[in-house]
Motif scaffolding. Structure first.
Motif, PDB file in Angstrom:
ATOM      1  N   ASP A 165      79.778 -82.449  20.277  1.00 48.56           N
ATOM      2  CA  ASP A 165      78.993 -82.587  21.498  1.00 48.56           C
ATOM      3  C   ASP A 165      77.575 -82.067  21.315  1.00 48.56           C
ATOM      4  N   ARG A 166      77.245 -81.624  20.111  1.00 44.93           N
ATOM      5  CA  ARG A 166      75.918 -81.072  19.857  1.00 44.93           C
ATOM      6  C   ARG A 166      74.867 -82.173  19.943  1.00 44.93           C
ATOM      7  N   LYS A 167      73.746 -81.861  20.586  1.00 46.67           N
ATOM      8  CA  LYS A 167      72.638 -82.804  20.696  1.00 46.67           C
ATOM      9  C   LYS A 167      71.884 -82.839  19.365  1.00 46.67           C
ATOM     10  N   THR A 168      71.643 -84.033  18.869  1.00 45.67           N
ATOM     11  CA  THR A 168      70.906 -84.167  17.612  1.00 45.67           C
ATOM     12  C   THR A 168      69.409 -84.218  17.904  1.00 45.67           C
ATOM     13  N   ILE A 169      68.642 -83.486  17.090  1.00 41.33           N
ATOM     14  CA  ILE A 169      67.212 -83.323  17.344  1.00 41.33           C
ATOM     15  C   ILE A 169      66.409 -83.594  16.085  1.00 41.33           C
ATOM     16  N   LEU A 170      65.299 -84.307  16.259  1.00 42.70           N
ATOM     17  CA  LEU A 170      64.287 -84.497  15.221  1.00 42.70           C
ATOM     18  C   LEU A 170      63.042 -83.742  15.646  1.00 42.70           C
ATOM     19  N   LEU A 171      62.522 -82.879  14.775  1.00 45.17           N
ATOM     20  CA  LEU A 171      61.298 -82.117  15.047  1.00 45.17           C
ATOM     21  C   LEU A 171      60.128 -82.794  14.360  1.00 45.17           C
ATOM     22  N   VAL A 172      59.055 -83.061  15.116  1.00 40.63           N
ATOM     23  CA  VAL A 172      57.865 -83.709  14.563  1.00 40.63           C
ATOM     24  C   VAL A 172      56.642 -82.875  14.915  1.00 40.63           C
ATOM     25  N   ASP A 173      56.135 -82.141  13.934  1.00 42.14           N
ATOM     26  CA  ASP A 173      54.955 -81.303  14.120  1.00 42.14           C
ATOM     27  C   ASP A 173      54.368 -81.010  12.754  1.00 42.14           C
ATOM     28  N   ASP A 174      53.059 -81.113  12.629  1.00 42.10           N
ATOM     29  CA  ASP A 174      52.434 -80.896  11.318  1.00 42.10           C
ATOM     30  C   ASP A 174      52.162 -79.428  11.012  1.00 42.10           C
ATOM     31  N   HIS A 175      52.394 -78.543  11.952  1.00 42.36           N
ATOM     32  CA  HIS A 175      52.222 -77.108  11.714  1.00 42.36           C
ATOM     33  C   HIS A 175      53.559 -76.540  11.238  1.00 42.36           C
ATOM     34  N   THR A 176      53.645 -76.310   9.956  1.00 41.70           N
ATOM     35  CA  THR A 176      54.905 -75.901   9.338  1.00 41.70           C
ATOM     36  C   THR A 176      55.483 -74.645   9.966  1.00 41.70           C
ATOM     37  N   LEU A 177      54.669 -73.649  10.208  1.00 45.06           N
ATOM     38  CA  LEU A 177      55.159 -72.394  10.769  1.00 45.06           C
ATOM     39  C   LEU A 177      55.777 -72.621  12.150  1.00 45.06           C
ATOM     40  N   PHE A 178      55.115 -73.399  12.992  1.00 43.28           N
ATOM     41  CA  PHE A 178      55.643 -73.695  14.322  1.00 43.28           C
ATOM     42  C   PHE A 178      56.947 -74.484  14.214  1.00 43.28           C
ATOM     43  N   ARG A 179      56.943 -75.517  13.368  1.00 38.65           N
ATOM     44  CA  ARG A 179      58.130 -76.372  13.221  1.00 38.65           C
ATOM     45  C   ARG A 179      59.330 -75.568  12.699  1.00 38.65           C
ATOM     46  N   LYS A 180      59.099 -74.736  11.696  1.00 41.30           N
ATOM     47  CA  LYS A 180      60.184 -73.926  11.129  1.00 41.30           C
ATOM     48  C   LYS A 180      60.682 -72.890  12.138  1.00 41.30           C
ATOM     49  N   GLY A 181      59.757 -72.300  12.904  1.00 40.98           N
ATOM     50  CA  GLY A 181      60.152 -71.339  13.932  1.00 40.98           C
ATOM     51  C   GLY A 181      60.984 -71.988  15.013  1.00 40.98           C
ATOM     52  N   LEU A 182      60.587 -73.185  15.424  1.00 34.29           N
ATOM     53  CA  LEU A 182      61.339 -73.915  16.433  1.00 34.29           C
ATOM     54  C   LEU A 182      62.723 -74.284  15.900  1.00 34.29           C
ATOM     55  N   LYS A 183      62.782 -74.701  14.645  1.00 35.74           N
ATOM     56  CA  LYS A 183      64.076 -75.016  14.025  1.00 35.74           C
ATOM     57  C   LYS A 183      64.972 -73.783  14.003  1.00 35.74           C
ATOM     58  N   LEU A 184      64.406 -72.647  13.666  1.00 39.15           N
ATOM     59  CA  LEU A 184      65.172 -71.400  13.636  1.00 39.15           C
ATOM     60  C   LEU A 184      65.771 -71.092  15.013  1.00 39.15           C
ATOM     61  N   LEU A 185      64.971 -71.261  16.063  1.00 46.84           N
ATOM     62  CA  LEU A 185      65.470 -71.043  17.429  1.00 46.84           C
ATOM     63  C   LEU A 185      66.581 -72.038  17.784  1.00 46.84           C
ATOM     64  N   LEU A 186      66.365 -73.295  17.454  1.00 47.40           N
ATOM     65  CA  LEU A 186      67.353 -74.320  17.795  1.00 47.40           C
ATOM     66  C   LEU A 186      68.647 -74.141  17.005  1.00 47.40           C
ATOM     67  N   ASP A 187      68.530 -73.721  15.747  1.00 46.95           N
ATOM     68  CA  ASP A 187      69.715 -73.518  14.916  1.00 46.95           C
ATOM     69  C   ASP A 187      70.613 -72.406  15.443  1.00 46.95           C
ATOM     70  N   GLN A 188      70.048 -71.510  16.238  1.00 48.53           N
ATOM     71  CA  GLN A 188      70.835 -70.419  16.821  1.00 48.53           C
ATOM     72  C   GLN A 188      71.627 -70.868  18.048  1.00 48.53           C
ATOM     73  N   ASN A 189      71.338 -72.056  18.526  1.00 49.66           N
ATOM     74  CA  ASN A 189      72.006 -72.565  19.722  1.00 49.66           C
ATOM     75  C   ASN A 189      73.114 -73.528  19.299  1.00 49.66           C
ATOM     76  N   PRO A 190      74.366 -73.247  19.657  1.00 53.11           N
ATOM     77  CA  PRO A 190      75.472 -74.108  19.229  1.00 53.11           C
ATOM     78  C   PRO A 190      75.457 -75.503  19.852  1.00 53.11           C
ATOM     79  N   ASN A 191      74.572 -75.728  20.813  1.00 51.65           N
ATOM     80  CA  ASN A 191      74.491 -77.045  21.460  1.00 51.65           C
ATOM     81  C   ASN A 191      73.571 -78.025  20.743  1.00 51.65           C
ATOM     82  N   PHE A 192      72.841 -77.542  19.735  1.00 46.03           N
ATOM     83  CA  PHE A 192      71.849 -78.381  19.066  1.00 46.03           C
ATOM     84  C   PHE A 192      72.104 -78.492  17.570  1.00 46.03           C
ATOM     85  N   ASN A 193      71.758 -79.646  17.019  1.00 51.33           N
ATOM     86  CA  ASN A 193      71.841 -79.892  15.590  1.00 51.33           C
ATOM     87  C   ASN A 193      70.540 -80.568  15.153  1.00 51.33           C
TER      88      ASN A 193
END
Length: 120
Positions: A3-31
Motif C-alpha cells: 500500500d506504499r505510495k511510490t514517489i519520484l523526486l525531481v530536483d537538481d539540488h542534490t542536498l535537498f533531494r537527498k534530504g527529502l529522500k531521507l525523510l520519505l524513507d523514514q515513513n512506512p507509507n512511501f517508497n
C-alpha cells in the motif's frame, strides 16, 4: 501488493533531494522509486516506474518544471505531480500540479521532528 505510495523526486539540488529522500524513507507509507536532477532523467524513470506521486522542482537545468510536468504526465498519466517551489502562484495558474511551498515543506518536517522528540 504494497500500500506504499511510490514517489519520484525531481530536483537538481542534490542536498535537498537527498534530504527529502531521507525523510520519505523514514515513513512506512512511501517508497521512493527514483531520483532525478533533470527532466530527461525524470522522464525515463517515470516511464519505467510509473510513480503514483512526482515531487517536482520548478527550475531544472534542461527544462522548466511546467514543461517537465507535461512530459512526465504524457509518459505516466496516472501520476500526481506535487510541485516543491517558491513560486506557487505560477503553478496554481498552470493547473497541472499541486504546489507546495518550500517553507511549508520545512514546517512539516520540523513538526514531525518535534512530535518524534516529544515521544522520546
Amino acid at each position: 501488493m504494497s500500500d506504499r505510495k511510490t514517489i519520484l523526486l525531481v530536483d537538481d539540488h542534490t542536498l535537498f533531494r537527498k534530504g527529502l529522500k531521507l525523510l520519505l524513507d523514514q515513513n512506512p507509507n512511501f517508497n521512493v522509486v527514483g531520483e532525478a536532477a533533470t527532466i530527461a532523467d525524470a522522464s525515463g524513470i517515470a516511464k519505467m516506474a510509473q510513480p503514483q506521486i512526482v515531487l517536482m522542482d520548478i527550475a531544472l537545468p534542461d527544462h522548466n518544471g511546467i514543461e517537465g510536468t507535461r512530459r512526465i504526465l504524457r509518459l505516466s498519466p496516472a501520476s500526481k505531480v506535487v510541485v516543491i517551489s517558491m513560486y506557487a502562484k505560477m503553478w496554481e495558474a498552470s493547473g497541472l500540479a499541486y504546489p507546495v511551498l518550500v517553507d511549508r515543506l520545512v514546517d512539516l518536517a520540523l513538526e514531525r521532528h518535534e512530535r518524534k522528540s516529544s515521544l522520546s
